[in-house]
Every structure is written in C-alpha cells, then in structure tokens.
Design a protein around this motif. Structure first.
Motif, PDB file in Angstrom:
ATOM      1  N   VAL A  51       0.842  -1.198   0.000  1.00 35.43           N
ATOM      2  CA  VAL A  51       0.000   0.000   0.000  1.00 35.43           C
ATOM      3  C   VAL A  51       0.879   1.250   0.000  1.00 35.43           C
ATOM      4  CG1 VAL A  51      -1.675   1.350   1.311  1.00 35.43           C
ATOM      5  CG2 VAL A  51      -1.985  -1.120   1.050  1.00 35.43           C
ATOM      6  N   TRP A  52       2.000   1.200   0.702  1.00 32.65           N
ATOM      7  CA  TRP A  52       2.963   2.315   0.651  1.00 32.65           C
ATOM      8  C   TRP A  52       3.493   2.505  -0.774  1.00 32.65           C
ATOM      9  CZ3 TRP A  52       8.275   1.886  -0.536  1.00 32.65           C
ATOM     10  CH2 TRP A  52       8.998   3.074  -0.419  1.00 32.65           C
ATOM     11  N   GLU A  53       3.834   1.401  -1.439  1.00 33.70           N
ATOM     12  CA  GLU A  53       4.305   1.485  -2.819  1.00 33.70           C
ATOM     13  C   GLU A  53       3.223   2.059  -3.725  1.00 33.70           C
ATOM     14  OE1 GLU A  53       7.541  -2.191  -2.969  1.00 33.70           O
ATOM     15  OE2 GLU A  53       5.448  -2.556  -3.526  1.00 33.70           O
ATOM     16  N   LEU A  54       1.979   1.645  -3.507  1.00 29.78           N
ATOM     17  CA  LEU A  54       0.864   2.177  -4.278  1.00 29.78           C
ATOM     18  C   LEU A  54       0.783   3.691  -4.119  1.00 29.78           C
ATOM     19  CD1 LEU A  54      -1.844   1.932  -5.862  1.00 29.78           C
ATOM     20  CD2 LEU A  54      -2.954   1.469  -3.647  1.00 29.78           C
ATOM     21  N   TRP A  55       0.852   4.150  -2.889  1.00 25.08           N
ATOM     22  CA  TRP A  55       0.793   5.585  -2.631  1.00 25.08           C
ATOM     23  C   TRP A  55       1.950   6.309  -3.317  1.00 25.08           C
ATOM     24  CZ3 TRP A  55      -2.519   9.036  -0.329  1.00 25.08           C
ATOM     25  CH2 TRP A  55      -2.001  10.322  -0.106  1.00 25.08           C
ATOM     26  N   MET A  56       3.146   5.756  -3.211  1.00 27.44           N
ATOM     27  CA  MET A  56       4.330   6.415  -3.756  1.00 27.44           C
ATOM     28  C   MET A  56       4.314   6.454  -5.281  1.00 27.44           C
ATOM     29  SD  MET A  56       5.947   7.630  -1.266  1.00 27.44           S
ATOM     30  CE  MET A  56       7.477   8.109  -2.076  1.00 27.44           C
ATOM     31  N   MET A  57       3.661   5.481  -5.912  1.00 24.43           N
ATOM     32  CA  MET A  57       3.508   5.546  -7.360  1.00 24.43           C
ATOM     33  C   MET A  57       2.599   6.699  -7.764  1.00 24.43           C
ATOM     34  SD  MET A  57       3.378   1.693  -8.969  1.00 24.43           S
ATOM     35  CE  MET A  57       2.336   0.893  -7.750  1.00 24.43           C
ATOM     36  N   ILE A  58       1.585   6.971  -6.919  1.00 22.93           N
ATOM     37  CA  ILE A  58       0.626   8.022  -7.225  1.00 22.93           C
ATOM     38  C   ILE A  58       1.122   9.385  -6.747  1.00 22.93           C
ATOM     39  CG2 ILE A  58      -1.732   8.851  -6.778  1.00 22.93           C
ATOM     40  CD1 ILE A  58      -2.571   5.918  -6.453  1.00 22.93           C
ATOM     41  N   ARG A  59       1.703   9.427  -5.551  1.00 21.97           N
ATOM     42  CA  ARG A  59       2.169  10.675  -4.959  1.00 21.97           C
ATOM     43  C   ARG A  59       3.599  10.528  -4.433  1.00 21.97           C
ATOM     44  NH1 ARG A  59      -1.000  12.805  -7.360  1.00 21.97           N
ATOM     45  NH2 ARG A  59      -2.728  14.153  -6.753  1.00 21.97           N
ATOM     46  N   PRO A  60       4.580  10.449  -5.334  1.00 21.54           N
ATOM     47  CA  PRO A  60       5.965  10.231  -4.894  1.00 21.54           C
ATOM     48  C   PRO A  60       6.552  11.381  -4.088  1.00 21.54           C
ATOM     49  CG  PRO A  60       5.865  10.752  -7.242  1.00 21.54           C
ATOM     50  CD  PRO A  60       4.462  10.528  -6.798  1.00 21.54           C
ATOM     51  N   LYS A  61       5.951  12.566  -4.170  1.00 20.86           N
ATOM     52  CA  LYS A  61       6.485  13.717  -3.448  1.00 20.86           C
ATOM     53  C   LYS A  61       5.901  13.865  -2.042  1.00 20.86           C
ATOM     54  CE  LYS A  61       7.525  16.401  -7.615  1.00 20.86           C
ATOM     55  NZ  LYS A  61       7.312  17.679  -8.342  1.00 20.86           N
ATOM     56  N   GLU A  62       5.072  12.913  -1.640  1.00 19.49           N
ATOM     57  CA  GLU A  62       4.474  12.963  -0.297  1.00 19.49           C
ATOM     58  C   GLU A  62       4.721  11.656   0.441  1.00 19.49           C
ATOM     59  OE1 GLU A  62       0.365  14.071  -0.545  1.00 19.49           O
ATOM     60  OE2 GLU A  62       0.747  15.785  -1.832  1.00 19.49           O
ATOM     61  N   PHE A  92     -11.701  -2.565   6.309  1.00 19.99           N
ATOM     62  CA  PHE A  92     -10.704  -2.382   5.261  1.00 19.99           C
ATOM     63  C   PHE A  92     -11.028  -1.191   4.359  1.00 19.99           C
ATOM     64  CE2 PHE A  92      -9.736  -7.164   5.581  1.00 19.99           C
ATOM     65  CZ  PHE A  92      -8.756  -6.911   6.544  1.00 19.99           C
ATOM     66  N   LEU A  93     -12.217  -0.603   4.555  1.00 21.47           N
ATOM     67  CA  LEU A  93     -12.561   0.603   3.801  1.00 21.47           C
ATOM     68  C   LEU A  93     -11.875   1.842   4.375  1.00 21.47           C
ATOM     69  CD1 LEU A  93     -16.391   0.005   3.258  1.00 21.47           C
ATOM     70  CD2 LEU A  93     -14.616  -0.070   1.506  1.00 21.47           C
ATOM     71  N   ILE A  94     -11.387   1.746   5.603  1.00 17.41           N
ATOM     72  CA  ILE A  94     -10.800   2.912   6.268  1.00 17.41           C
ATOM     73  C   ILE A  94      -9.631   3.470   5.469  1.00 17.41           C
ATOM     74  CG2 ILE A  94      -9.541   3.700   8.309  1.00 17.41           C
ATOM     75  CD1 ILE A  94     -11.192   1.724   9.955  1.00 17.41           C
ATOM     76  N   VAL A  95      -8.667   2.598   5.136  1.00 15.33           N
ATOM     77  CA  VAL A  95      -7.472   3.056   4.430  1.00 15.33           C
ATOM     78  C   VAL A  95      -7.800   3.608   3.043  1.00 15.33           C
ATOM     79  CG1 VAL A  95      -5.256   2.345   3.456  1.00 15.33           C
ATOM     80  CG2 VAL A  95      -5.924   1.581   5.739  1.00 15.33           C
ATOM     81  N   PRO A  96      -8.578   2.900   2.214  1.00 12.39           N
ATOM     82  CA  PRO A  96      -8.914   3.460   0.900  1.00 12.39           C
ATOM     83  C   PRO A  96      -9.631   4.802   0.982  1.00 12.39           C
ATOM     84  CG  PRO A  96      -9.429   1.121   0.963  1.00 12.39           C
ATOM     85  CD  PRO A  96      -9.092   1.521   2.362  1.00 12.39           C
ATOM     86  N   VAL A  97     -10.555   4.940   1.946  1.00 10.03           N
ATOM     87  CA  VAL A  97     -11.304   6.191   2.079  1.00 10.03           C
ATOM     88  C   VAL A  97     -10.389   7.317   2.539  1.00 10.03           C
ATOM     89  CG1 VAL A  97     -13.095   7.375   3.399  1.00 10.03           C
ATOM     90  CG2 VAL A  97     -13.540   5.096   2.458  1.00 10.03           C
ATOM     91  N   VAL A  98      -9.586   7.054   3.571  1.00  9.95           N
ATOM     92  CA  VAL A  98      -8.677   8.083   4.073  1.00  9.95           C
ATOM     93  C   VAL A  98      -7.691   8.500   2.989  1.00  9.95           C
ATOM     94  CG1 VAL A  98      -6.801   8.564   5.702  1.00  9.95           C
ATOM     95  CG2 VAL A  98      -8.869   7.401   6.486  1.00  9.95           C
ATOM     96  N   GLY A  99      -7.115   7.505   2.292  1.00 10.70           N
ATOM     97  CA  GLY A  99      -6.157   7.818   1.241  1.00 10.70           C
ATOM     98  C   GLY A  99      -6.786   8.590   0.093  1.00 10.70           C
ATOM     99  N   ALA A 100      -7.992   8.177  -0.306  1.00  8.18           N
ATOM    100  CA  ALA A 100      -8.661   8.833  -1.426  1.00  8.18           C
ATOM    101  C   ALA A 100      -8.977  10.288  -1.120  1.00  8.18           C
ATOM    102  CB  ALA A 100      -9.940   8.082  -1.785  1.00  8.18           C
ATOM    103  N   THR A 101      -9.302  10.577   0.142  1.00  8.21           N
ATOM    104  CA  THR A 101      -9.617  11.962   0.501  1.00  8.21           C
ATOM    105  C   THR A 101      -8.382  12.851   0.472  1.00  8.21           C
ATOM    106  OG1 THR A 101      -9.335  11.480   2.870  1.00  8.21           O
ATOM    107  CG2 THR A 101     -11.565  11.273   1.952  1.00  8.21           C
ATOM    108  N   GLN A 102      -7.198  12.259   0.506  1.00  8.67           N
ATOM    109  CA  GLN A 102      -5.959  13.031   0.481  1.00  8.67           C
ATOM    110  C   GLN A 102      -5.426  13.247  -0.933  1.00  8.67           C
ATOM    111  OE1 GLN A 102      -4.532  14.342   3.390  1.00  8.67           O
ATOM    112  NE2 GLN A 102      -6.505  13.633   4.193  1.00  8.67           N
TER     113      GLN A 102
END
Length: 267
Positions: A51-62, A92-102
């Motif tokens: 999930v960290w890798e997923l985030w970094m692919m989308i937002r590498p500067k954060e 398991f919806l917590i992480v996708p929802v929190v991440g999507a809002t950011q």
C-alpha cells in the motif's frame, strides 16, 4: 574488444537478483510452514509495504503520508486478523477512504487497489488457517509455475501479444503455457491428496486469476508512468511487482471460498 560474457556488470546484476530471490524464498517458506502469528506478521508487513508502494507511485512527493497509510494498514489488518469477523471486513474501507480523501487525482485508483491489496492479504491468512499448509502450498505453486512456464514459453515461441497496450512483453504462448503448468500442478495434487480432478480445472482458473493480477499491476504502472512499484528489492523492483499475481489469485479464492464454497467441494 571484450566479449559480452565477460562484462562484470551483467554478472553482478545476476548475483543480486539471485541473492534477493533466495532471501525472499527462505523467509516466505519459513513463515508459510510455521503458519500462525509468524505467517500473519509477514502478510501484514508485505500488505502494508505494498500500500505504501501504491501511494508512492501516485504521490511520490508525499512520502510521509505514504508511511502513515502503511502504518494504518498494519493496524487495521492486524486488528481484523486478531479479533475480527467476516462483517469486520468493512474496516478495510478505512485506508482506501482516508487515502482517497488526500488525493486530488487518482483517488479512485488508490481506493480500488488499496482495498484489493488488503482483502488479498486477509484472504491468504485465512486460506492458511481454513485449509492448511498443503493448500496454501498449492496456491503458491500454481502462481510460481504459471510465471515460470509463461516466461520460458514466451521467450521460446513468442507470437501474438496477449495485451500489448498494457503489458507488451506478455504473449499468448506464454499465457497458455502458464495454464498448462498450473494444470500439471493440479494433477500432481490429485495424486498426493484427496482432491478430485476438479482441482486441475481450479488450478487453471487460478492461474488466469494470477495473470490478471499481474496485468492489473502492469496497467497501474503504465498509468503512473513508472517501471517498478519501488526499488526495495535489489534487482527485482518492489514487493508489489513480486506479489501482484499472488494478489490476483488470493482475491479469486476469496470469491470461490466465501461465496461459492468451491474449495469445500474440490478439496
């Protein structure tokens, strides 16, 4: 003029890839054999990193937000595995929802993949608990053999591409060879277990599910414009790159186990 075979850089890369593969195989095999909390800890760690890798692919500067997403994944998945019930999968919806809002863009992409990664990790742990070491081994062998057969057949025979816009290296010959390899694994398990011949068909379907997991991650990387999900594993890329097919296979087994109860019939 030096010959290509004497190029030390080529052999250095091969050594790094071999050492990395050996290390991952050793750690994974021990955890799978031991089961219980050891396997759960490994799955939680790998899931959080993906999930960290997923985030970094989308937002590498954060990167900080990415690490917070990983920590949240580890907390939610650990709690669900320790105390949760099937209805608790809503957590398991917590992480996708929190991440999507950011995210200003690719919010849906993060939501879908983050949810899928968590469910796949949960599925692997419960498959180990519900069906034991033998059938988790079957799952892993189907994925591994599919990859090996597909790689060598694709190199040897080539031919039309399976999905050139998303994964230009994959061929129909390699894809079909993967199904053959999976069928062989299934047949072997009919000899050494009480499973009926249906496990051969299940193996081939599971092989295809794993290939779709690989295709999905390839599509994600192409969309994000990256070659690998990360550089965590020397010579291999990221954990998402290594376990994408296993994620697809695990999600498929969640469907057939909890909706259709196919494993209960086949095994």
């Amino acid at each position: 003029m030096s010959l290509p075979e004497t190029n030390p850089a080529k052999w250095d890369d091969l050594t790094v890839r071999f050492v990395s593969s050996a290390a991952m195989t050793f750690v994974g095999a021990i955890a799978v054999i031991l089961g219980g909390v050891w396997f759960q800890m490994l799955v939680v760690f790998v899931t959080a990193v993906m999930v960290w890798e997923l985030w970094m692919m989308i937002r590498p500067k954060e990167p900080t937000k990415g690490m917070l997403m990983a920590a949240l994944v580890a907390s939610v998945l650990s709690g669900q595995l320790a105390y949760g019930h099937l209805w608790g999968l809503a957590l398991f919806l917590i992480v996708p929802v929190v991440g999507a809002t950011q995210l200003r863009t690719e919010a849906k992409t993060f939501f879908i993949f983050a949810l899928g990664i968590q469910l796949a990790g949960w599925g692997l742990v419960h498959f180990r608990i519900d069906y034991g070491f033998t059938w988790l081994l079957w799952l892993m062998l189907v994925v591994i053999v599919t990859d090996i057969f597909g790689y060598f057949a694709g190199k040897a025979f080539g031919g039309p591409k399976f999905w050139p816009k998303i994964s230009p290296k994959k061929t129909w010959s390699g894809t079909a060879a993967g199904w053959v390899g999976a069928a062989i694994v299934g047949f072997i398990f009919t000899i050494f277990t009480n499973a009926g011949l249906w496990v051969i068909i299940m193996s081939m379907i599971l092989s295809f599910a794993g290939q779709m997991g690989d295709i999905a991650e390839s599509a994600l990387k192409r969309r994000m414009g990256v070659k690998d999900s990360s550089t965590l594993i020397p010579g291999h890329g990221g954990l998402f790159d290594r376990f994408d097919a296993l994620l697809g296979a695990s999600l498929f087994l969640i469907l057939v186990a909890d909706v259709f109860d196919v494993p209960g019939v086949v095994f």
